[in-house]
Design a protein around this motif. Structure first.
Motif, PDB file in Angstrom:
ATOM      1  N   TYR A   1      53.823 -93.730 -42.193  1.00  0.00           N
ATOM      2  CA  TYR A   1      53.461 -92.350 -41.908  1.00  0.00           C
ATOM      3  C   TYR A   1      53.724 -91.484 -43.133  1.00  0.00           C
ATOM      4  O   TYR A   1      54.851 -91.432 -43.659  1.00  0.00           O
ATOM      5  N   CYS A   2      52.668 -90.829 -43.597  1.00  0.00           N
ATOM      6  CA  CYS A   2      52.737 -89.964 -44.774  1.00  0.00           C
ATOM      7  C   CYS A   2      52.411 -88.536 -44.346  1.00  0.00           C
ATOM      8  O   CYS A   2      51.476 -88.307 -43.565  1.00  0.00           O
ATOM      9  N   ASP A   3      53.175 -87.540 -44.867  1.00  0.00           N
ATOM     10  CA  ASP A   3      52.914 -86.144 -44.515  1.00  0.00           C
ATOM     11  C   ASP A   3      51.562 -85.672 -45.029  1.00  0.00           C
ATOM     12  O   ASP A   3      50.960 -84.751 -44.461  1.00  0.00           O
ATOM     13  N   LYS A   4      51.060 -86.267 -46.109  1.00  0.00           N
ATOM     14  CA  LYS A   4      49.763 -85.871 -46.666  1.00  0.00           C
ATOM     15  C   LYS A   4      48.606 -86.689 -46.096  1.00  0.00           C
ATOM     16  O   LYS A   4      47.551 -86.153 -45.754  1.00  0.00           O
TER      17      LYS A   4
ATOM     18  N   CYS B   1      54.031 -94.115 -50.041  1.00  0.00           N
ATOM     19  CA  CYS B   1      52.743 -94.179 -49.328  1.00  0.00           C
ATOM     20  C   CYS B   1      51.773 -95.061 -50.109  1.00  0.00           C
ATOM     21  O   CYS B   1      51.590 -94.863 -51.327  1.00  0.00           O
TER      22      CYS B   1
ATOM     23  N   ALA C   1      57.143 -91.658 -47.850  1.00  0.00           N
ATOM     24  CA  ALA C   1      56.640 -91.792 -46.482  1.00  0.00           C
ATOM     25  C   ALA C   1      57.653 -92.567 -45.654  1.00  0.00           C
ATOM     26  O   ALA C   1      58.720 -92.972 -46.162  1.00  0.00           O
ATOM     27  N   ARG C   2      57.349 -92.755 -44.375  1.00  0.00           N
ATOM     28  CA  ARG C   2      58.272 -93.408 -43.446  1.00  0.00           C
ATOM     29  C   ARG C   2      57.583 -94.581 -42.767  1.00  0.00           C
ATOM     30  O   ARG C   2      56.393 -94.519 -42.435  1.00  0.00           O
TER      31      ARG C   2
END
Length: 339
Positions: free
Chosen positions: A277-280, A322, A329-330
């Protein structure tokens, strides 16, 4: 008979013609048809046929004559035939049917009429009683089978000469047209279909008093009410079978259903879900070269009161770059079930 005719892809007369052209499917189906017809006439299936035949009977004589029962007479029957001939010619013209098909259809119809005339003339010449009849292939196929299996010396008649004659004529026509070709079954499923169709035709033909040509065309030509009932029943059976079997309306279909997955948010063990999971970029799949995702060796794998997955507490594994943009990222911390 109508059901079996569709399953075997042709009536008994067509099977005989195709067998003479080298079609092994038709040859096997024709033999099974003849065996079943013989068993239905005087063998193990005859009690079943007699029991079904007694369910509905009609008187003979004028009761079976449509011309007499309707009162239209011979002229009315001739007019009826001419109207259907005109309708058939118009249909063939609209469908642009080839001239040779016209000749074949007219020849088949004339053969039925000539058979009635020939057997009538012979009955007047011979000393022994002879039946006045026309083309049929159910009973004659059974008779020819018994002639082949029985000792020689049996007297010949119209039926015993007709079946070999049709076979020989079809063979000569295919030879002259260079259409002789050996053909077999395409697979076990196709073979089962032909066998079931031949059995149904053999039993149904004896129960109906003839095949599509005998109980249908030959009987309808002299306006026998049983022949018209037989034709209607064959048409209904063949139409329903074609709709259910060949048009996929009743065809069995294998459906696959993905069962519900059990996803655990509290456990450490189990196959990791390969999502980052990436914020962007949002959810990004783990690149194929990094698969499979390996669980980190941690000691604090027991869940606590915080509700956070044990994997989320392992930051070295939890945080990752990412694959799409390289930002922090997570990893997905839920794992699939192990069973």
């Amino acid at each position: 008979f109508g059901i079996g005719m569709v399953l075997a892809r042709g009536c008994s007369s067509r099977l005989l013609v195709l067998a003479a052209n080298g079609n092994l499917r038709a040859l096997l189906s024709g033999l099974i048809f003849a065996v079943t017809a013989q068993a239905s006439m005087s063998g193990v299936l005859s009690p079943w046929g007699e029991a079904l035949g007694r369910l509905w009977t009609i008187d003979g004589g004028s009761a079976r004559d449509l011309l007499a029962s309707t009162g239209i007479g011979n002229r009315g029957g001739l007019l009826f035939g001419l109207l259907w001939l005109a309708a058939g010619a118009w249909f063939a013209w609209r469908r642009r049917i080839r001239a040779w098909n016209w000749v074949g259809a007219i020849g088949a119809g004339l053969t039925v009429a000539c058979a009635w005339w020939f057997t009538y003339r012979m009955s007047a010449l011979v000393f022994q009683p002879a039946a006045v009849q026309s083309m049929s292939f159910t009973g004659p196929s059974a008779d020819v089978l018994m002639l082949v299996l029985s000792p020689p010396g049996q007297p010949l008649n119209f039926d015993l000469g007709m079946v070999p004659g049709v076979f020989l004529g079809s063979f000569i026509a295919a030879l002259l047209a260079r259409e002789l070709k050996l053909e077999g079954f395409e697979g076990g499923r196709s073979m089962r279909r032909y066998i079931v169709g031949a059995v149904l035709m053999g039993f149904g033909g004896m129960l109906a008093g003839g095949c599509a040509v005998g109980a249908g065309v030959s009987g309808a030509a002299v306006f026998a009410v049983t022949a018209w009932i037989t034709l209607a029943a064959m048409w209904v059976g063949a139409s329903l079978t074609d709709w259910l079997v060949d048009r996929d309306c009743g065809k069995g279909v294998v459906q696959y259903r993905l069962r519900d997955w059990c996803i655990s948010r509290q456990r450490y063990w189990g196959p990791p879900i390969p999502i980052i999971y990436c914020d962007k970029c949002g959810p990004v799949p783990v690149p194929e070269k990094d698969l499979p995702v390996i669980l980190p060796p941690i000691e604090d794998f027991r869940p606590d009161d915080s509700g956070v997955s044990p994997l989320a507490r392992h930051e070295e594994w939890y945080y990752v770059a990412c694959p799409a943009c390289g930002a922090r990222a997570r990893r997905e911390t839920d794992v699939s079930d192990t069973f």
